[in-house]
Design a protein around this motif. Structure first.
Motif, PDB file in Angstrom:
ATOM      1  N   UNK A  79       0.815  -1.213   0.000  1.00  0.00           N
ATOM      2  CA  UNK A  79       0.000   0.000   0.000  1.00  0.00           C
ATOM      3  C   UNK A  79       0.845   1.258   0.000  1.00  0.00           C
ATOM      4  N   UNK A  80       1.945   1.249   0.770  1.00  0.00           N
ATOM      5  CA  UNK A  80       2.680   2.488   1.045  1.00  0.00           C
ATOM      6  C   UNK A  80       4.180   2.312   0.871  1.00  0.00           C
ATOM      7  N   UNK A  81       4.856   3.466   0.685  1.00  0.00           N
ATOM      8  CA  UNK A  81       6.316   3.511   0.622  1.00  0.00           C
ATOM      9  C   UNK A  81       6.861   3.806   2.021  1.00  0.00           C
ATOM     10  N   UNK A  82       7.771   2.969   2.491  1.00  0.00           N
ATOM     11  CA  UNK A  82       8.354   3.127   3.820  1.00  0.00           C
ATOM     12  C   UNK A  82       9.745   3.717   3.719  1.00  0.00           C
ATOM     13  N   UNK A  83       9.982   4.844   4.396  1.00  0.00           N
ATOM     14  CA  UNK A  83      11.330   5.364   4.559  1.00  0.00           C
ATOM     15  C   UNK A  83      11.992   4.631   5.725  1.00  0.00           C
ATOM     16  N   UNK A  84      13.256   4.863   5.935  1.00  0.00           N
ATOM     17  CA  UNK A  84      14.006   4.121   6.947  1.00  0.00           C
ATOM     18  C   UNK A  84      13.467   4.351   8.359  1.00  0.00           C
ATOM     19  N   UNK A  85      13.136   5.596   8.705  1.00  0.00           N
ATOM     20  CA  UNK A  85      12.656   5.887  10.050  1.00  0.00           C
ATOM     21  C   UNK A  85      11.263   5.310  10.282  1.00  0.00           C
ATOM     22  N   UNK A  86      10.384   5.431   9.298  1.00  0.00           N
ATOM     23  CA  UNK A  86       9.040   4.864   9.446  1.00  0.00           C
ATOM     24  C   UNK A  86       9.108   3.349   9.630  1.00  0.00           C
ATOM     25  N   UNK A  94       4.685  -1.848  16.063  1.00  0.00           N
ATOM     26  CA  UNK A  94       3.611  -2.657  15.473  1.00  0.00           C
ATOM     27  C   UNK A  94       3.746  -4.110  15.870  1.00  0.00           C
ATOM     28  N   UNK A  95       2.639  -4.821  16.133  1.00  0.00           N
ATOM     29  CA  UNK A  95       1.283  -4.284  16.241  1.00  0.00           C
ATOM     30  C   UNK A  95       1.127  -3.439  17.498  1.00  0.00           C
ATOM     31  N   UNK A  96       0.298  -2.401  17.415  1.00  0.00           N
ATOM     32  CA  UNK A  96       0.101  -1.530  18.558  1.00  0.00           C
ATOM     33  C   UNK A  96      -0.517  -0.217  18.156  1.00  0.00           C
ATOM     34  N   UNK A  97      -0.660   0.718  19.107  1.00  0.00           N
ATOM     35  CA  UNK A  97      -1.414   1.957  18.884  1.00  0.00           C
ATOM     36  C   UNK A  97      -0.612   3.069  18.217  1.00  0.00           C
ATOM     37  N   UNK A  98       0.065   2.751  17.116  1.00  0.00           N
ATOM     38  CA  UNK A  98       0.805   3.738  16.341  1.00  0.00           C
ATOM     39  C   UNK A  98       0.317   3.714  14.903  1.00  0.00           C
ATOM     40  N   UNK A  99      -0.033   4.885  14.367  1.00  0.00           N
ATOM     41  CA  UNK A  99      -0.400   5.041  12.959  1.00  0.00           C
ATOM     42  C   UNK A  99       0.680   5.845  12.257  1.00  0.00           C
ATOM     43  N   UNK A 100       1.129   5.345  11.123  1.00  0.00           N
ATOM     44  CA  UNK A 100       2.138   6.017  10.302  1.00  0.00           C
ATOM     45  C   UNK A 100       1.477   6.582   9.053  1.00  0.00           C
ATOM     46  N   UNK A 101       1.705   7.864   8.772  1.00  0.00           N
ATOM     47  CA  UNK A 101       1.243   8.471   7.532  1.00  0.00           C
ATOM     48  C   UNK A 101       2.383   8.391   6.526  1.00  0.00           C
ATOM     49  N   UNK A 102       2.130   7.699   5.424  1.00  0.00           N
ATOM     50  CA  UNK A 102       3.176   7.344   4.463  1.00  0.00           C
ATOM     51  C   UNK A 102       2.734   7.680   3.044  1.00  0.00           C
ATOM     52  N   UNK A 103       3.698   7.852   2.113  1.00  0.00           N
ATOM     53  CA  UNK A 103       3.325   8.054   0.711  1.00  0.00           C
ATOM     54  C   UNK A 103       2.574   6.845   0.164  1.00  0.00           C
ATOM     55  N   UNK A 104       1.476   7.116  -0.519  1.00  0.00           N
ATOM     56  CA  UNK A 104       0.661   6.062  -1.103  1.00  0.00           C
ATOM     57  C   UNK A 104       1.328   5.532  -2.368  1.00  0.00           C
ATOM     58  N   UNK A 105       1.423   4.216  -2.482  1.00  0.00           N
ATOM     59  CA  UNK A 105       1.975   3.630  -3.697  1.00  0.00           C
ATOM     60  C   UNK A 105       0.990   3.811  -4.848  1.00  0.00           C
ATOM     61  N   UNK A 106       1.456   4.249  -5.999  1.00  0.00           N
ATOM     62  CA  UNK A 106       0.540   4.404  -7.140  1.00  0.00           C
ATOM     63  C   UNK A 106       0.005   3.057  -7.598  1.00  0.00           C
TER      64      UNK A 106
END
Length: 331
Positions: A79-86, A94-106
């Motif tokens: 679904x998404x592109x992950x940078x190193x920090x994300x 993860x799993x847990x109460x953290x949501x990451x906002x990431x670039x959407x894969x086309x």
């Protein structure tokens, strides 16, 4: 049993409801499910009709994006592109109460309604029933809190049923949620970590994992769920940092010492007698709901420290206390 509970088509224990929930989701329906944060109103995130039902049931503005929930890193990476920090944060929390906002894969399968037209996607990996359900479905679930838009997030199946009684087919009862606050939402921009919404993971934990201080707030308006100024609101008005209690008010207390005139409050509930912020976070929404039922027109809230989970608690309370659009419905 309340009127709302009787009108719900079905409330079933989590141990018995996996197959029914799965069948409804495959048919494009929506289901209220337990997570460790709050109860979520889940629909197939790749099915536009199902996602539209989430917005309709909640009365949620369609410019407000949804979190997509995944079961595995492999699903997230589709679904998404992950940078190193994300990626580092996902591996830690993860799993847990953290949501990451990431670039959407086309070209991905996520329906555009989920992202509200943004080129980013908010992703979370839950624990428990939700994770097992997503794994069985094989597709991500869009799952905002299972309540009418702007109202208090539910931490029990009964709270879901009383609110959304005639709008959903199934409420899966997994007991009271363990965290009691929505997930923390963060976004990496130019290698720096930005906090978009405080939540179930304290900022200090994220800073320790990232090795850097968090920036606060969004740069470009609504970038993630839970960022509207007025949100998480009971029917009663909310007055925060109250040092006294006025006639006719209910009191949301914290710690061992009381605000002046507390004995005259319509009702009193304490988030934590000992001042424990984790206990306070777990009790926040259920106590607000209970005080809302007391008949008071105003809920006074004693001051709560901002350290640790106190930041997230104060965020929810400030949004609950914010001026409300006179044209909006909080029913």
């Amino acid at each position: 049993m309340s009127k709302g509970l009787r009108e719900v088509a079905e409330i079933r224990n989590a141990a018995e409801s996996m197959d029914e929930a799965l069948a409804l989701l495959k048919a494009g329906e929506i289901v209220a499910i337990p997570t460790e944060t709050v109860y979520g109103l889940a629909g197939d995130a790749t099915n536009g009709a199902a996602v539209a039902k989430i917005f309709e049931a909640k009365g949620r503005p369609r410019f407000n994006p949804l979190i997509a929930h995944v079961a595995t890193m492999a699903m997230a990476e589709e679904i998404a592109e992950f940078d190193q920090l994300s990626r580092k944060l996902a591996e830690k929390f993860w799993p847990g109460p953290l949501t990451l906002v990431l670039p959407l894969k086309p070209g991905g399968a996520i329906h555009p309604l989920v992202t509200a037209g943004l080129d980013t996607i908010a992703l979370r990996m839950p624990r428990g029933f939700g994770a097992r359900l997503i794994e069985r479905l094989g597709r991500p679930l869009a799952a905002p809190s299972a309540n009418s838009s702007g109202r208090i997030s539910p931490t029990t199946a009964a709270a879901v049923a009383d609110d959304l009684c005639d709008r959903i087919r199934l409420v899966v009862d997994g007991g009271a949620t363990s965290v009691g606050l929505e997930s923390t939402i963060v976004k990496v921009e130019d290698g720096k970590l930005r906090l978009l919404r405080p939540g179930g993971i304290a900022a200090g934990e994220l800073e320790a994992a990232a090795g850097a201080a968090l920036l606060r707030g969004a740069k470009n308006g609504v970038e993630a769920p839970g960022m509207l100024a007025s949100h998480y609101a009971p029917g009663a008005l909310v007055r925060i940092n109250a040092e006294d209690v006025a006639a006719g008010e209910a009191l949301l207390a914290f710690g061992p010492e009381r605000a002046r005139n507390a004995e005259g409050a319509v009702a009193v509930l304490n988030l934590s007698e000992t001042g424990d912020l984790r206990e306070a976070a777990s009790n926040l929404f259920s106590h607000l709901q209970a005080l809302d039922r007391s008949g008071a027109k105003m809920i006074a809230v004693e001051p709560i420290p901002y350290e640790g989970l106190g930041e997230a608690i104060n965020d929810r309370l400030s949004r609950a206390a914010a001026p409300r659009d006179s044209g909006a419905s909080y029913k």
